[in-house]
Design a protein around this motif. Structure first.
Motif, PDB file in Angstrom:
ATOM      1  N   LEU A  26       0.807  -1.209   0.000  1.00 18.08           N
ATOM      2  CA  LEU A  26       0.000   0.000   0.000  1.00 18.08           C
ATOM      3  C   LEU A  26       0.845   1.267   0.000  1.00 18.08           C
ATOM      4  O   LEU A  26       0.340   2.352  -0.287  1.00 18.08           O
ATOM      5  CB  LEU A  26      -0.942  -0.005   1.206  1.00 18.08           C
ATOM      6  CG  LEU A  26      -1.983  -1.130   1.186  1.00 18.08           C
ATOM      7  CD1 LEU A  26      -2.828  -1.103   2.447  1.00 18.08           C
ATOM      8  CD2 LEU A  26      -2.879  -1.006  -0.036  1.00 18.08           C
ATOM      9  N   ALA A  27       2.141   1.144   0.308  1.00 14.55           N
ATOM     10  CA  ALA A  27       3.026   2.305   0.220  1.00 14.55           C
ATOM     11  C   ALA A  27       3.099   2.840  -1.203  1.00 14.55           C
ATOM     12  O   ALA A  27       3.357   4.029  -1.423  1.00 14.55           O
ATOM     13  CB  ALA A  27       4.429   1.933   0.707  1.00 14.55           C
ATOM     14  N   ILE A  28       2.851   1.973  -2.178  1.00 16.63           N
ATOM     15  CA  ILE A  28       2.873   2.388  -3.577  1.00 16.63           C
ATOM     16  C   ILE A  28       1.871   3.515  -3.809  1.00 16.63           C
ATOM     17  O   ILE A  28       2.160   4.500  -4.496  1.00 16.63           O
ATOM     18  CB  ILE A  28       2.557   1.198  -4.494  1.00 16.63           C
ATOM     19  CG1 ILE A  28       3.538   0.047  -4.249  1.00 16.63           C
ATOM     20  CG2 ILE A  28       2.578   1.601  -5.959  1.00 16.63           C
ATOM     21  CD1 ILE A  28       3.085  -1.276  -4.829  1.00 16.63           C
ATOM     22  N   GLY A  29       0.676   3.373  -3.234  1.00 20.74           N
ATOM     23  CA  GLY A  29      -0.347   4.399  -3.401  1.00 20.74           C
ATOM     24  C   GLY A  29       0.077   5.739  -2.847  1.00 20.74           C
ATOM     25  O   GLY A  29      -0.184   6.789  -3.445  1.00 20.74           O
ATOM     26  N   LEU A  30       0.749   5.724  -1.690  1.00 19.06           N
ATOM     27  CA  LEU A  30       1.202   6.973  -1.076  1.00 19.06           C
ATOM     28  C   LEU A  30       2.336   7.622  -1.856  1.00 19.06           C
ATOM     29  O   LEU A  30       2.582   8.816  -1.720  1.00 19.06           O
ATOM     30  CB  LEU A  30       1.664   6.716   0.363  1.00 19.06           C
ATOM     31  CG  LEU A  30       0.578   6.343   1.377  1.00 19.06           C
ATOM     32  CD1 LEU A  30       1.194   6.105   2.736  1.00 19.06           C
ATOM     33  CD2 LEU A  30      -0.479   7.434   1.452  1.00 19.06           C
ATOM     34  N   LEU A  31       3.045   6.842  -2.655  1.00 14.64           N
ATOM     35  CA  LEU A  31       4.156   7.381  -3.425  1.00 14.64           C
ATOM     36  C   LEU A  31       3.763   7.793  -4.841  1.00 14.64           C
ATOM     37  O   LEU A  31       4.605   8.306  -5.583  1.00 14.64           O
ATOM     38  CB  LEU A  31       5.291   6.351  -3.496  1.00 14.64           C
ATOM     39  CG  LEU A  31       5.986   6.047  -2.169  1.00 14.64           C
ATOM     40  CD1 LEU A  31       6.981   4.909  -2.338  1.00 14.64           C
ATOM     41  CD2 LEU A  31       6.697   7.285  -1.643  1.00 14.64           C
ATOM     42  N   ILE A  32       2.517   7.568  -5.217  1.00 16.27           N
ATOM     43  CA  ILE A  32       2.074   7.915  -6.565  1.00 16.27           C
ATOM     44  C   ILE A  32       0.875   8.858  -6.553  1.00 16.27           C
ATOM     45  O   ILE A  32       0.883   9.900  -7.208  1.00 16.27           O
ATOM     46  CB  ILE A  32       1.725   6.640  -7.358  1.00 16.27           C
ATOM     47  CG1 ILE A  32       2.950   5.741  -7.498  1.00 16.27           C
ATOM     48  CG2 ILE A  32       1.186   6.997  -8.744  1.00 16.27           C
ATOM     49  CD1 ILE A  32       2.672   4.413  -8.168  1.00 16.27           C
ATOM     50  N   ALA A  33      -0.170   8.501  -5.795  1.00 13.18           N
ATOM     51  CA  ALA A  33      -1.427   9.249  -5.838  1.00 13.18           C
ATOM     52  C   ALA A  33      -1.297  10.726  -5.454  1.00 13.18           C
ATOM     53  O   ALA A  33      -1.836  11.585  -6.164  1.00 13.18           O
ATOM     54  CB  ALA A  33      -2.470   8.564  -4.954  1.00 13.18           C
ATOM     55  N   PRO A  34      -0.597  11.091  -4.364  1.00 16.60           N
ATOM     56  CA  PRO A  34      -0.524  12.516  -4.016  1.00 16.60           C
ATOM     57  C   PRO A  34       0.083  13.378  -5.123  1.00 16.60           C
ATOM     58  O   PRO A  34      -0.429  14.467  -5.432  1.00 16.60           O
ATOM     59  CB  PRO A  34       0.357  12.525  -2.759  1.00 16.60           C
ATOM     60  CG  PRO A  34       0.178  11.172  -2.166  1.00 16.60           C
ATOM     61  CD  PRO A  34       0.047  10.248  -3.335  1.00 16.60           C
ATOM     62  N   GLY A  35       1.171  12.907  -5.717  1.00 10.09           N
ATOM     63  CA  GLY A  35       1.793  13.661  -6.796  1.00 10.09           C
ATOM     64  C   GLY A  35       0.900  13.756  -8.014  1.00 10.09           C
ATOM     65  O   GLY A  35       0.839  14.804  -8.675  1.00 10.09           O
ATOM     66  N   ALA A  36       0.178  12.670  -8.332  1.00  7.63           N
ATOM     67  CA  ALA A  36      -0.731  12.687  -9.474  1.00  7.63           C
ATOM     68  C   ALA A  36      -1.888  13.656  -9.244  1.00  7.63           C
ATOM     69  O   ALA A  36      -2.291  14.395 -10.161  1.00  7.63           O
ATOM     70  CB  ALA A  36      -1.264  11.278  -9.727  1.00  7.63           C
ATOM     71  N   ILE A  37      -2.421  13.673  -8.033  1.00  8.31           N
ATOM     72  CA  ILE A  37      -3.503  14.603  -7.702  1.00  8.31           C
ATOM     73  C   ILE A  37      -3.022  16.046  -7.796  1.00  8.31           C
ATOM     74  O   ILE A  37      -3.681  16.905  -8.400  1.00  8.31           O
ATOM     75  CB  ILE A  37      -4.047  14.311  -6.294  1.00  8.31           C
ATOM     76  CG1 ILE A  37      -4.721  12.940  -6.256  1.00  8.31           C
ATOM     77  CG2 ILE A  37      -5.024  15.391  -5.847  1.00  8.31           C
ATOM     78  CD1 ILE A  37      -5.028  12.442  -4.862  1.00  8.31           C
ATOM     79  N   ALA A  38      -1.870  16.323  -7.203  1.00  5.01           N
ATOM     80  CA  ALA A  38      -1.334  17.684  -7.225  1.00  5.01           C
ATOM     81  C   ALA A  38      -0.995  18.136  -8.648  1.00  5.01           C
ATOM     82  O   ALA A  38      -1.150  19.306  -8.992  1.00  5.01           O
ATOM     83  CB  ALA A  38      -0.091  17.760  -6.343  1.00  5.01           C
ATOM     84  N   PHE A  39      -0.540  17.199  -9.480  1.00 10.47           N
ATOM     85  CA  PHE A  39      -0.231  17.524 -10.874  1.00 10.47           C
ATOM     86  C   PHE A  39      -1.481  17.996 -11.615  1.00 10.47           C
ATOM     87  O   PHE A  39      -1.408  18.870 -12.491  1.00 10.47           O
ATOM     88  CB  PHE A  39       0.361  16.294 -11.565  1.00 10.47           C
ATOM     89  CG  PHE A  39       0.756  16.521 -12.988  1.00 10.47           C
ATOM     90  CD1 PHE A  39       1.940  17.178 -13.303  1.00 10.47           C
ATOM     91  CD2 PHE A  39      -0.060  16.084 -14.028  1.00 10.47           C
ATOM     92  CE1 PHE A  39       2.302  17.392 -14.628  1.00 10.47           C
ATOM     93  CE2 PHE A  39       0.301  16.289 -15.348  1.00 10.47           C
ATOM     94  CZ  PHE A  39       1.478  16.950 -15.647  1.00 10.47           C
ATOM     95  N   LEU A  40      -2.633  17.432 -11.273  1.00 11.58           N
ATOM     96  CA  LEU A  40      -3.886  17.818 -11.917  1.00 11.58           C
ATOM     97  C   LEU A  40      -4.420  19.148 -11.401  1.00 11.58           C
ATOM     98  O   LEU A  40      -5.137  19.849 -12.122  1.00 11.58           O
ATOM     99  CB  LEU A  40      -4.946  16.731 -11.687  1.00 11.58           C
ATOM    100  CG  LEU A  40      -4.698  15.377 -12.367  1.00 11.58           C
ATOM    101  CD1 LEU A  40      -5.724  14.355 -11.882  1.00 11.58           C
ATOM    102  CD2 LEU A  40      -4.756  15.511 -13.879  1.00 11.58           C
TER     103      LEU A  40
END
Length: 272
Positions: free
Chosen positions: A198-212
């Motif tokens: 589940l650490a994968i989600g924390l290392l990808i989702a926040p940056g993807a959300i902020a990028f949008l």
């Protein structure tokens, strides 16, 4: 109101909220660099590669976090070496090396049975976090957050254009391997709370959300941190009432925010 504040009255929930506050900033900041640099797969790969290091450290009587860090960083360096000295692309090399490391960890854990709870390593045990776990996570998360906050401009230039970064006098090699080291350390910091998978989600989702949502990288870092804190705190809070595991609930909250941000981006781009 008493019902809403009920989760904060239990010591195990209080520790869960504390671990969230500790690990959210480094995960959010690092996520922005991984998304910008196209290293989302690297975060996935390293999180799987630390498993054999954990098993070997346990069998040798060493700290599990030390084994996790050594395996994660070593696998990252091996991937870079193989990609630079072969015709195979980096993402292919990562797929081979890190899947092999994950498989090796499972084989070792099966071949040498012990009291090591593999499910806690893979999925975390946020409600079982102790005082020592909080101290260890803070000892890793605070320096990592400080480095990312102080060096974000150098890391941003390196992510956008490594050639320009080198011409500007930056030590590109140090930035590259420094980011790999920070990635390994961040995964180690989240080990006891959300686990490897589940650490994968924390290392990808926040940056993807902020990028949008953000139009500049500086704002992107702030948005990612805010979103991660809100998602993790609300995820732990919601899990109490749903009687669900906190870590998966947090990932679902982040996924919901990502979908909302994507919808908003599409509506803004095509108002008619």
């Amino acid at each position: 109101m008493d019902t809403l504040l009920l989760p904060f009255q239990f010591p195990f929930m209080q520790k869960a909220f504390w671990i969230v506050l500790i690990v959210a900033p480094p995960c959010a900041l690092l996520s922005c660099f991984l998304v910008l640099k196209g290293w989302a797969l690297m975060g996935d790969a390293v999180s799987h590669a630390v498993l054999p290091g954990i098993v070997i450290a346990h069998l040798a009587g060493l700290p599990l976090l030390l084994g996790a860090f050594a395996a994660g960083l070593g696998s990252s360096l091996l991937t870079g070496f193989l990609a630079a000295n072969s015709r195979v692309k980096r993402d292919t090399v990562m797929g081979v090396v890190f899947s092999a490391m994950f498989a090796l960890g499972i084989v070792l854990n099966t071949a040498f049975p012990s009291e090591l709870h593999l499910d806690h390593i893979l999925f975390g045990n946020m409600l079982g976090v102790g005082q020592g776990d909080l101290i260890t996570a803070a000892a890793i998360a605070l320096p990592v957050t400080a480095v990312l906050a102080l060096k974000w401009r150098d890391l941003m230039l390196h992510a956008f254009d490594p050639a320009q970064a080198q011409v500007s006098g930056l030590r590109v090699g140090a930035l590259h391997y420094g980011l790999l080291t920070i990635l390994s350390l961040t995964i180690v910091a989240t080990l006891t709370s959300v686990g490897l998978i589940l650490a994968i989600g924390l290392l990808i989702a926040p940056g993807a959300i902020a990028f949008l949502l953000a139009r500049s990288f500086g704002v992107m870092l702030i948005v990612a941190t805010g979103v991660t804190l809100v998602a993790m705190l609300s995820g732990v809070w919601i899990s109490f009432y749903l009687d669900s595991a906190p870590a998966p609930t947090i990932i679902l909250v982040l996924t919901g925010i990502f979908l909302a941000a994507l919808l908003r981006r599409n509506l803004v781009a095509r108002p008619g």
